[in-house]
Design a protein around this motif. Structure first.
Motif, PDB file in Angstrom:
ATOM      1  N   MET A   1       4.636  24.063  11.168  1.00 25.13           N
ATOM      2  CA  MET A   1       4.990  22.963  10.296  1.00 25.13           C
ATOM      3  C   MET A   1       4.001  21.799  10.409  1.00 25.13           C
ATOM      4  O   MET A   1       3.992  20.933   9.556  1.00 25.13           O
ATOM      5  CB  MET A   1       6.394  22.455  10.632  1.00 25.13           C
ATOM      6  N   SER A   2       3.184  21.754  11.415  1.00 23.01           N
ATOM      7  CA  SER A   2       2.263  20.627  11.547  1.00 23.01           C
ATOM      8  C   SER A   2       1.185  20.668  10.461  1.00 23.01           C
ATOM      9  O   SER A   2       0.706  19.616  10.035  1.00 23.01           O
ATOM     10  CB  SER A   2       1.626  20.615  12.928  1.00 23.01           C
ATOM     11  N   LEU A   3       0.803  21.851  10.005  1.00 25.45           N
ATOM     12  CA  LEU A   3      -0.164  21.949   8.916  1.00 25.45           C
ATOM     13  C   LEU A   3       0.431  21.374   7.633  1.00 25.45           C
ATOM     14  O   LEU A   3      -0.236  20.646   6.889  1.00 25.45           O
ATOM     15  CB  LEU A   3      -0.590  23.401   8.713  1.00 25.45           C
ATOM     16  N   PHE A   4       1.690  21.674   7.385  1.00 27.18           N
ATOM     17  CA  PHE A   4       2.370  21.148   6.195  1.00 27.18           C
ATOM     18  C   PHE A   4       2.376  19.627   6.203  1.00 27.18           C
ATOM     19  O   PHE A   4       2.045  18.985   5.211  1.00 27.18           O
ATOM     20  CB  PHE A   4       3.802  21.688   6.121  1.00 27.18           C
ATOM     21  N   TRP A   5       2.751  19.035   7.336  1.00 28.14           N
ATOM     22  CA  TRP A   5       2.806  17.574   7.415  1.00 28.14           C
ATOM     23  C   TRP A   5       1.408  16.965   7.382  1.00 28.14           C
ATOM     24  O   TRP A   5       1.227  15.847   6.900  1.00 28.14           O
ATOM     25  CB  TRP A   5       3.586  17.130   8.651  1.00 28.14           C
ATOM     26  N   GLY A   6       0.419  17.699   7.855  1.00 29.78           N
ATOM     27  CA  GLY A   6      -0.957  17.235   7.733  1.00 29.78           C
ATOM     28  C   GLY A   6      -1.399  17.168   6.277  1.00 29.78           C
ATOM     29  O   GLY A   6      -2.077  16.215   5.868  1.00 29.78           O
ATOM     30  N   ILE A   7      -1.009  18.179   5.502  1.00 25.38           N
ATOM     31  CA  ILE A   7      -1.335  18.192   4.071  1.00 25.38           C
ATOM     32  C   ILE A   7      -0.614  17.059   3.353  1.00 25.38           C
ATOM     33  O   ILE A   7      -1.198  16.365   2.513  1.00 25.38           O
ATOM     34  CB  ILE A   7      -0.998  19.568   3.456  1.00 25.38           C
ATOM     35  N   ILE A   8       0.655  16.838   3.698  1.00 26.65           N
ATOM     36  CA  ILE A   8       1.423  15.756   3.084  1.00 26.65           C
ATOM     37  C   ILE A   8       0.788  14.399   3.401  1.00 26.65           C
ATOM     38  O   ILE A   8       0.665  13.532   2.524  1.00 26.65           O
ATOM     39  CB  ILE A   8       2.895  15.804   3.546  1.00 26.65           C
ATOM     40  N   ASP A   9       0.364  14.201   4.649  1.00 22.08           N
ATOM     41  CA  ASP A   9      -0.296  12.939   5.012  1.00 22.08           C
ATOM     42  C   ASP A   9      -1.616  12.762   4.259  1.00 22.08           C
ATOM     43  O   ASP A   9      -1.957  11.653   3.839  1.00 22.08           O
ATOM     44  CB  ASP A   9      -0.543  12.885   6.519  1.00 22.08           C
ATOM     45  N   PHE A  10      -2.356  13.861   4.076  1.00 26.29           N
ATOM     46  CA  PHE A  10      -3.602  13.800   3.303  1.00 26.29           C
ATOM     47  C   PHE A  10      -3.316  13.398   1.856  1.00 26.29           C
ATOM     48  O   PHE A  10      -4.016  12.560   1.280  1.00 26.29           O
ATOM     49  CB  PHE A  10      -4.312  15.148   3.352  1.00 26.29           C
ATOM     50  N   LEU A  11      -2.283  13.989   1.265  1.00 21.82           N
ATOM     51  CA  LEU A  11      -1.938  13.662  -0.116  1.00 21.82           C
ATOM     52  C   LEU A  11      -1.459  12.222  -0.251  1.00 21.82           C
ATOM     53  O   LEU A  11      -1.751  11.564  -1.252  1.00 21.82           O
ATOM     54  CB  LEU A  11      -0.872  14.630  -0.641  1.00 21.82           C
ATOM     55  N   LYS A  12      -0.738  11.738   0.749  1.00 19.90           N
ATOM     56  CA  LYS A  12      -0.310  10.334   0.724  1.00 19.90           C
ATOM     57  C   LYS A  12      -1.510   9.399   0.711  1.00 19.90           C
ATOM     58  O   LYS A  12      -1.493   8.370   0.062  1.00 19.90           O
ATOM     59  CB  LYS A  12       0.549  10.014   1.954  1.00 19.90           C
ATOM     60  N   GLY A  13      -2.552   9.761   1.432  1.00 12.36           N
ATOM     61  CA  GLY A  13      -3.733   8.913   1.502  1.00 12.36           C
ATOM     62  C   GLY A  13      -4.596   8.955   0.256  1.00 12.36           C
ATOM     63  O   GLY A  13      -5.244   7.973  -0.095  1.00 12.36           O
ATOM     64  N   THR A  14      -4.640  10.089  -0.422  1.00  6.91           N
ATOM     65  CA  THR A  14      -5.537  10.226  -1.577  1.00  6.91           C
ATOM     66  C   THR A  14      -4.868   9.943  -2.914  1.00  6.91           C
ATOM     67  O   THR A  14      -5.575   9.793  -3.918  1.00  6.91           O
ATOM     68  CB  THR A  14      -6.132  11.643  -1.624  1.00  6.91           C
ATOM     69  N   THR A  15      -3.559   9.855  -2.949  1.00 11.89           N
ATOM     70  CA  THR A  15      -2.860   9.649  -4.219  1.00 11.89           C
ATOM     71  C   THR A  15      -3.280   8.370  -4.938  1.00 11.89           C
ATOM     72  O   THR A  15      -3.577   8.419  -6.138  1.00 11.89           O
ATOM     73  CB  THR A  15      -1.339   9.681  -3.998  1.00 11.89           C
ATOM     74  N   PRO A  16      -3.339   7.208  -4.264  1.00 12.55           N
ATOM     75  CA  PRO A  16      -3.741   5.993  -5.001  1.00 12.55           C
ATOM     76  C   PRO A  16      -5.154   6.094  -5.595  1.00 12.55           C
ATOM     77  O   PRO A  16      -5.398   5.605  -6.705  1.00 12.55           O
ATOM     78  CB  PRO A  16      -3.674   4.884  -3.952  1.00 12.55           C
ATOM     79  N   PHE A  17      -6.061   6.734  -4.886  1.00 11.11           N
ATOM     80  CA  PHE A  17      -7.420   6.897  -5.396  1.00 11.11           C
ATOM     81  C   PHE A  17      -7.426   7.704  -6.686  1.00 11.11           C
ATOM     82  O   PHE A  17      -8.081   7.335  -7.666  1.00 11.11           O
ATOM     83  CB  PHE A  17      -8.305   7.570  -4.340  1.00 11.11           C
ATOM     84  N   PHE A  18      -6.688   8.811  -6.710  1.00  6.18           N
ATOM     85  CA  PHE A  18      -6.712   9.669  -7.890  1.00  6.18           C
ATOM     86  C   PHE A  18      -5.962   9.061  -9.062  1.00  6.18           C
ATOM     87  O   PHE A  18      -6.310   9.322 -10.222  1.00  6.18           O
ATOM     88  CB  PHE A  18      -6.179  11.067  -7.550  1.00  6.18           C
ATOM     89  N   ILE A  19      -4.949   8.242  -8.804  1.00  6.52           N
ATOM     90  CA  ILE A  19      -4.269   7.557  -9.901  1.00  6.52           C
ATOM     91  C   ILE A  19      -5.243   6.586 -10.567  1.00  6.52           C
ATOM     92  O   ILE A  19      -5.381   6.560 -11.798  1.00  6.52           O
ATOM     93  CB  ILE A  19      -3.014   6.831  -9.401  1.00  6.52           C
ATOM     94  N   VAL A  20      -5.944   5.794  -9.769  1.00 11.13           N
ATOM     95  CA  VAL A  20      -6.913   4.835 -10.314  1.00 11.13           C
ATOM     96  C   VAL A  20      -8.065   5.568 -11.000  1.00 11.13           C
ATOM     97  O   VAL A  20      -8.513   5.175 -12.084  1.00 11.13           O
ATOM     98  CB  VAL A  20      -7.430   3.908  -9.192  1.00 11.13           C
ATOM     99  N   PHE A  21      -8.532   6.663 -10.399  1.00  8.74           N
ATOM    100  CA  PHE A  21      -9.626   7.443 -10.989  1.00  8.74           C
ATOM    101  C   PHE A  21      -9.220   7.994 -12.353  1.00  8.74           C
ATOM    102  O   PHE A  21      -9.999   7.924 -13.317  1.00  8.74           O
ATOM    103  CB  PHE A  21     -10.020   8.576 -10.043  1.00  8.74           C
ATOM    104  N   ASN A  22      -8.002   8.539 -12.466  1.00  7.35           N
ATOM    105  CA  ASN A  22      -7.535   9.065 -13.750  1.00  7.35           C
ATOM    106  C   ASN A  22      -7.451   7.974 -14.801  1.00  7.35           C
ATOM    107  O   ASN A  22      -7.810   8.197 -15.965  1.00  7.35           O
ATOM    108  CB  ASN A  22      -6.161   9.725 -13.586  1.00  7.35           C
ATOM    109  N   ILE A  23      -6.994   6.785 -14.419  1.00  7.09           N
ATOM    110  CA  ILE A  23      -6.882   5.694 -15.384  1.00  7.09           C
ATOM    111  C   ILE A  23      -8.265   5.230 -15.843  1.00  7.09           C
ATOM    112  O   ILE A  23      -8.476   4.982 -17.038  1.00  7.09           O
ATOM    113  CB  ILE A  23      -6.062   4.536 -14.788  1.00  7.09           C
ATOM    114  N   ILE A  24      -9.212   5.131 -14.923  1.00  2.81           N
ATOM    115  CA  ILE A  24     -10.572   4.719 -15.297  1.00  2.81           C
ATOM    116  C   ILE A  24     -11.215   5.736 -16.238  1.00  2.81           C
ATOM    117  O   ILE A  24     -11.827   5.372 -17.253  1.00  2.81           O
ATOM    118  CB  ILE A  24     -11.428   4.498 -14.038  1.00  2.81           C
ATOM    119  N   VAL A  25     -11.074   7.017 -15.928  1.00  2.00           N
ATOM    120  CA  VAL A  25     -11.626   8.068 -16.798  1.00  2.00           C
ATOM    121  C   VAL A  25     -10.957   8.031 -18.166  1.00  2.00           C
ATOM    122  O   VAL A  25     -11.622   8.167 -19.199  1.00  2.00           O
ATOM    123  CB  VAL A  25     -11.474   9.447 -16.125  1.00  2.00           C
ATOM    124  N   ALA A  26      -9.646   7.819 -18.190  1.00  2.00           N
ATOM    125  CA  ALA A  26      -8.934   7.782 -19.464  1.00  2.00           C
ATOM    126  C   ALA A  26      -9.378   6.610 -20.321  1.00  2.00           C
ATOM    127  O   ALA A  26      -9.553   6.756 -21.535  1.00  2.00           O
ATOM    128  CB  ALA A  26      -7.425   7.709 -19.208  1.00  2.00           C
TER     129      ALA A  26
END
Length: 72
Positions: A1-26
């Motif tokens: 289960m530690s790999l799963f929580w590692g992936i979740i923590d990675f997604l938590k960290g990158t989500t704001p970047f990709f939201i802003v990136f999608n808006i800028i591209v749009a």
């Protein structure tokens, strides 16, 4: 289960970047689409506007998903 929580923590960290990136591209595609629509390249302008709407939808779904999943 530690790999799963590692992936979740990675997604938590990158989500704001990709939201802003999608808006800028749009926004860039929206401007480009309107410029091309005003000129003679109407089909390419419509394609840019369609992709722009998809990018806005991607940012919205990413924000909604991160709110529901990462509510902590």
């Amino acid at each position: 289960m530690s790999l799963f929580w590692g992936i979740i923590d990675f997604l938590k960290g990158t989500t704001p970047f990709f939201i802003v990136f999608n808006i800028i591209v749009a926004i860039a595609l929206l401007i480009l689409g309107f410029i091309l629509l005003s000129k003679t390249k109407k089909v390419i302008g419509m394609v840019c506007l369609s992709i722009s709407m998809l990018a806005f939808l991607g940012a919205l779904s990413n924000a909604l998903f991160s709110y529901i999943v990462f509510k902590n």
